[in-house]
Scaffold this motif. Structure first.
Motif, PDB file in Angstrom:
ATOM      1  N   TRP A   1      13.100   2.152 -17.119  1.00 19.70           N
ATOM      2  CA  TRP A   1      14.166   2.411 -16.164  1.00 19.70           C
ATOM      3  C   TRP A   1      15.545   2.148 -16.779  1.00 19.70           C
TER       4      TRP A   1
ATOM      5  N   PHE B   1      16.578   5.028 -18.950  1.00 15.68           N
ATOM      6  CA  PHE B   1      16.839   6.200 -18.127  1.00 15.68           C
ATOM      7  C   PHE B   1      18.162   6.048 -17.396  1.00 15.68           C
ATOM      8  N   ASP B   2      18.376   4.896 -16.790  1.00 18.10           N
ATOM      9  CA  ASP B   2      19.590   4.611 -16.015  1.00 18.10           C
ATOM     10  C   ASP B   2      20.836   4.738 -16.890  1.00 18.10           C
TER      11      ASP B   2
ATOM     12  N   LYS C   1      19.362   8.927  -8.849  1.00 18.64           N
ATOM     13  CA  LYS C   1      18.754   8.467 -10.105  1.00 18.64           C
ATOM     14  C   LYS C   1      17.274   8.182  -9.927  1.00 18.64           C
TER      15      LYS C   1
ATOM     16  N   ALA D   1      15.292  11.370  -9.543  1.00 15.70           N
ATOM     17  CA  ALA D   1      15.205  12.044 -10.852  1.00 15.70           C
ATOM     18  C   ALA D   1      14.197  11.337 -11.758  1.00 15.70           C
ATOM     19  N   TYR D   2      14.183  10.030 -11.726  1.00 16.86           N
ATOM     20  CA  TYR D   2      13.267   9.248 -12.565  1.00 16.86           C
ATOM     21  C   TYR D   2      11.812   9.551 -12.233  1.00 16.86           C
TER      22      TYR D   2
ATOM     23  N   ASN E   1      21.315   6.563 -19.514  1.00 20.34           N
ATOM     24  CA  ASN E   1      21.574   7.937 -19.980  1.00 20.34           C
ATOM     25  C   ASN E   1      21.641   8.978 -18.869  1.00 20.34           C
ATOM     26  N   PHE E   2      21.490   8.563 -17.631  1.00 15.09           N
ATOM     27  CA  PHE E   2      21.441   9.501 -16.507  1.00 15.09           C
ATOM     28  C   PHE E   2      22.800  10.163 -16.263  1.00 15.09           C
ATOM     29  N   LYS E   3      22.767  11.468 -16.052  1.00 15.81           N
ATOM     30  CA  LYS E   3      23.968  12.241 -15.717  1.00 15.81           C
ATOM     31  C   LYS E   3      23.824  12.760 -14.280  1.00 15.81           C
ATOM     32  N   SER E   4      24.717  12.346 -13.436  1.00 13.40           N
ATOM     33  CA  SER E   4      24.650  12.694 -12.014  1.00 13.40           C
ATOM     34  C   SER E   4      25.057  14.145 -11.757  1.00 13.40           C
TER      35      SER E   4
ATOM     36  N   ASN F   1       9.646  10.741 -15.891  1.00 14.51           N
ATOM     37  CA  ASN F   1      10.220   9.879 -16.922  1.00 14.51           C
ATOM     38  C   ASN F   1       9.601   8.490 -16.891  1.00 14.51           C
TER      39      ASN F   1
END
Length: 172
Positions: A161, A164-165, A146, A149-150, A167-170, A155
Protein backbone atom coordinates in the motif's frame (compact mmCIF):
# COMPACT_ATOMS: atom_id res chain seq x y z
CA UNK A 1 -41.67 7.83 -38.12
CA UNK A 2 -38.26 9.51 -38.16
CA UNK A 3 -39.32 11.79 -35.27
CA UNK A 4 -40.37 8.78 -33.22
CA UNK A 5 -37.03 7.04 -33.74
CA UNK A 6 -35.14 10.24 -32.88
CA UNK A 7 -37.24 10.67 -29.73
CA UNK A 8 -36.67 7.05 -28.71
CA UNK A 9 -32.90 7.43 -29.24
CA UNK A 10 -32.90 10.60 -27.14
CA UNK A 11 -34.82 8.89 -24.32
CA UNK A 12 -32.45 5.90 -24.45
CA UNK A 13 -29.39 8.18 -24.38
CA UNK A 14 -30.75 10.10 -21.38
CA UNK A 15 -31.58 6.84 -19.58
CA UNK A 16 -28.10 5.41 -20.16
CA UNK A 17 -26.51 8.69 -19.11
CA UNK A 18 -28.51 8.83 -15.88
CA UNK A 19 -27.73 5.18 -15.10
CA UNK A 20 -24.02 5.96 -15.33
CA UNK A 21 -24.38 8.89 -12.90
CA UNK A 22 -24.83 6.69 -9.86
CA UNK A 23 -23.47 3.49 -8.41
CA UNK A 24 -25.33 0.33 -9.37
CA UNK A 25 -26.01 -0.75 -5.77
CA UNK A 26 -27.19 -4.33 -5.28
CA UNK A 27 -28.52 -6.31 -2.35
CA UNK A 28 -26.13 -8.86 -0.89
CA UNK A 29 -28.09 -11.70 -2.48
CA UNK A 30 -28.07 -10.03 -5.92
CA UNK A 31 -24.31 -9.43 -5.70
CA UNK A 32 -23.55 -13.04 -4.78
CA UNK A 33 -25.82 -14.32 -7.57
CA UNK A 34 -24.02 -12.14 -10.14
CA UNK A 35 -20.67 -13.19 -8.70
CA UNK A 36 -21.51 -16.83 -9.41
CA UNK A 37 -22.65 -16.04 -12.97
CA UNK A 38 -19.78 -13.71 -13.88
CA UNK A 39 -16.97 -13.48 -11.28
CA UNK A 40 -15.96 -9.94 -10.31
CA UNK A 41 -14.74 -8.51 -6.98
CA UNK A 42 -17.29 -7.16 -4.52
CA UNK A 43 -17.33 -3.79 -2.78
CA UNK A 44 -19.64 -3.77 0.23
CA UNK A 45 -20.80 -0.57 1.91
CA UNK A 46 -21.92 -1.47 5.44
CA UNK A 47 -24.14 1.27 6.82
CA UNK A 48 -26.99 1.94 9.23
CA UNK A 49 -29.99 4.21 8.82
CA UNK A 50 -28.99 6.38 11.79
CA UNK A 51 -25.31 6.82 10.81
CA UNK A 52 -24.48 10.43 9.89
CA UNK A 53 -21.10 9.56 8.37
CA UNK A 54 -22.77 6.88 6.24
CA UNK A 55 -25.07 9.55 4.78
CA UNK A 56 -22.13 11.92 4.35
CA UNK A 57 -20.22 9.25 2.44
CA UNK A 58 -23.25 8.68 0.18
CA UNK A 59 -23.46 12.40 -0.56
CA UNK A 60 -19.78 13.35 -0.82
CA UNK A 61 -17.91 10.21 -1.85
CA UNK A 62 -20.30 7.86 -3.64
CA UNK A 63 -21.68 10.71 -5.78
CA UNK A 64 -18.30 11.54 -7.37
CA UNK A 65 -18.29 10.62 -11.09
CA UNK A 66 -14.71 9.24 -11.02
CA UNK A 67 -15.57 6.96 -8.10
CA UNK A 68 -18.91 5.93 -9.62
CA UNK A 69 -17.17 4.86 -12.83
CA UNK A 70 -14.38 3.00 -11.00
CA UNK A 71 -16.86 1.10 -8.84
CA UNK A 72 -19.35 0.29 -11.61
CA UNK A 73 -16.56 -0.83 -13.98
CA UNK A 74 -14.66 -3.02 -11.53
CA UNK A 75 -16.97 -4.30 -8.77
CA UNK A 76 -20.37 -5.54 -7.86
CA UNK A 77 -21.37 -2.85 -5.38
CA UNK A 78 -23.46 -3.96 -2.42
CA UNK A 79 -25.27 -1.89 0.20
CA UNK A 80 -25.56 -3.90 3.40
CA UNK A 81 -27.42 -2.59 6.44
CA UNK A 82 -25.52 -3.46 9.63
CA UNK A 83 -28.90 -3.78 11.34
CA UNK A 84 -30.67 -5.75 8.58
CA UNK A 85 -33.63 -7.69 9.98
CA UNK A 86 -33.98 -10.41 7.35
CA UNK A 87 -31.94 -13.61 7.25
CA UNK A 88 -29.16 -13.84 4.65
CA UNK A 89 -27.65 -17.15 3.60
CA UNK A 90 -24.00 -17.05 2.55
CA UNK A 91 -21.55 -19.93 2.21
CA UNK A 92 -24.10 -22.45 3.49
CA UNK A 93 -24.79 -20.52 6.70
CA UNK A 94 -27.85 -18.44 7.51
CA UNK A 95 -26.89 -15.16 9.16
CA UNK A 96 -29.56 -13.53 11.33
CA UNK A 97 -30.36 -10.31 13.13
CA UNK A 98 -29.33 -10.38 16.79
CA UNK A 99 -31.18 -8.12 19.20
CA UNK A 100 -28.67 -6.48 21.52
CA UNK A 101 -28.92 -3.26 23.48
CA UNK A 102 -31.16 -0.62 21.92
CA UNK A 103 -30.62 -1.63 18.31
CA UNK A 104 -28.96 -4.97 17.65
CA UNK A 105 -26.90 -6.06 14.66
CA UNK A 106 -26.91 -8.47 11.76
CA UNK A 107 -24.49 -11.39 11.96
CA UNK A 108 -23.29 -11.17 8.33
CA UNK A 109 -21.75 -7.68 8.39
CA UNK A 110 -20.44 -8.46 11.89
CA UNK A 111 -18.71 -11.58 10.53
CA UNK A 112 -17.30 -9.69 7.52
CA UNK A 113 -15.95 -7.02 9.92
CA UNK A 114 -14.49 -9.63 12.32
CA UNK A 115 -16.91 -8.52 15.03
CA UNK A 116 -15.69 -4.92 14.98
CA UNK A 117 -18.94 -3.08 14.34
CA UNK A 118 -18.22 0.34 12.88
CA UNK A 119 -20.32 2.36 10.46
CA UNK A 120 -19.65 3.06 7.71
CA UNK A 121 -17.28 0.24 6.81
CA UNK A 122 -16.14 -0.57 3.28
CA UNK A 123 -15.32 -4.22 2.63
CA UNK A 124 -13.57 -5.61 -0.44
CA UNK A 125 -14.10 -9.26 -1.38
CA UNK A 126 -12.32 -11.28 -4.06
CA UNK A 127 -14.06 -12.93 -7.00
CA UNK A 128 -14.31 -16.04 -4.82
CA UNK A 129 -16.03 -14.04 -2.02
CA UNK A 130 -13.07 -14.02 0.36
CA UNK A 131 -12.52 -10.87 2.42
CA UNK A 132 -9.55 -8.86 1.17
CA UNK A 133 -9.87 -5.84 3.41
CA UNK A 134 -12.34 -4.23 5.78
CA UNK A 135 -11.88 -0.47 6.10
CA UNK A 136 -13.87 1.15 8.91
CA UNK A 137 -14.90 4.79 8.97
CA UNK A 138 -15.78 7.64 6.68
CA UNK A 139 -13.59 7.88 3.57
CA UNK A 140 -13.47 11.12 1.60
CA UNK A 141 -13.37 10.95 -2.20
CA UNK A 142 -9.58 11.48 -2.48
CA UNK A 143 -8.74 8.64 -0.10
CA UNK A 144 -11.50 6.42 -1.47
CA UNK A 145 -10.31 6.90 -5.06
CA UNK A 146 -6.89 5.49 -4.10
CA UNK A 147 -8.37 2.56 -2.21
CA UNK A 148 -10.71 1.63 -5.08
CA UNK A 149 -7.82 1.88 -7.57
CA UNK A 150 -5.63 -0.31 -5.36
CA UNK A 151 -8.17 -3.11 -5.15
CA UNK A 152 -9.69 -2.80 -8.64
CA UNK A 153 -6.35 -3.09 -10.42
CA UNK A 154 -5.25 -5.99 -8.19
CA UNK A 155 -2.19 -3.99 -7.16
CA UNK A 156 -2.73 -5.45 -3.70
CA UNK A 157 -1.35 -8.75 -5.03
CA UNK A 158 2.17 -7.48 -5.67
CA UNK A 159 2.48 -3.88 -4.43
CA UNK A 160 2.52 -2.72 -0.83
CA UNK A 161 0.00 0.00 0.00
CA UNK A 162 2.73 2.50 0.94
CA UNK A 163 4.39 2.13 -2.47
CA UNK A 164 1.06 2.35 -4.32
CA UNK A 165 -0.02 5.39 -2.29
CA UNK A 166 3.25 7.20 -2.98
CA UNK A 167 2.97 6.75 -6.75
CA UNK A 168 -0.80 7.16 -7.17
CA UNK A 169 -2.02 9.79 -9.65
CA UNK A 170 -5.54 11.04 -8.97
CA UNK A 171 -8.21 11.51 -11.64
CA UNK A 172 -10.30 13.82 -9.45
Amino acid sequence: MKKHITLLLLIFTISVSKAQNKINWLSFEEGIKLLKENPKPLLIDVYTDWCGYCKKMDIETYSNQTIIKAINDNFYAIKLNGEEKKDITFKDYTFKFKAQGRRGFHELPAALMNGKLSYPTTIFLTESAEVLQSIPGYLDKKVFEKIVAYFSSENYKNTKWEEFDKNFKSNL
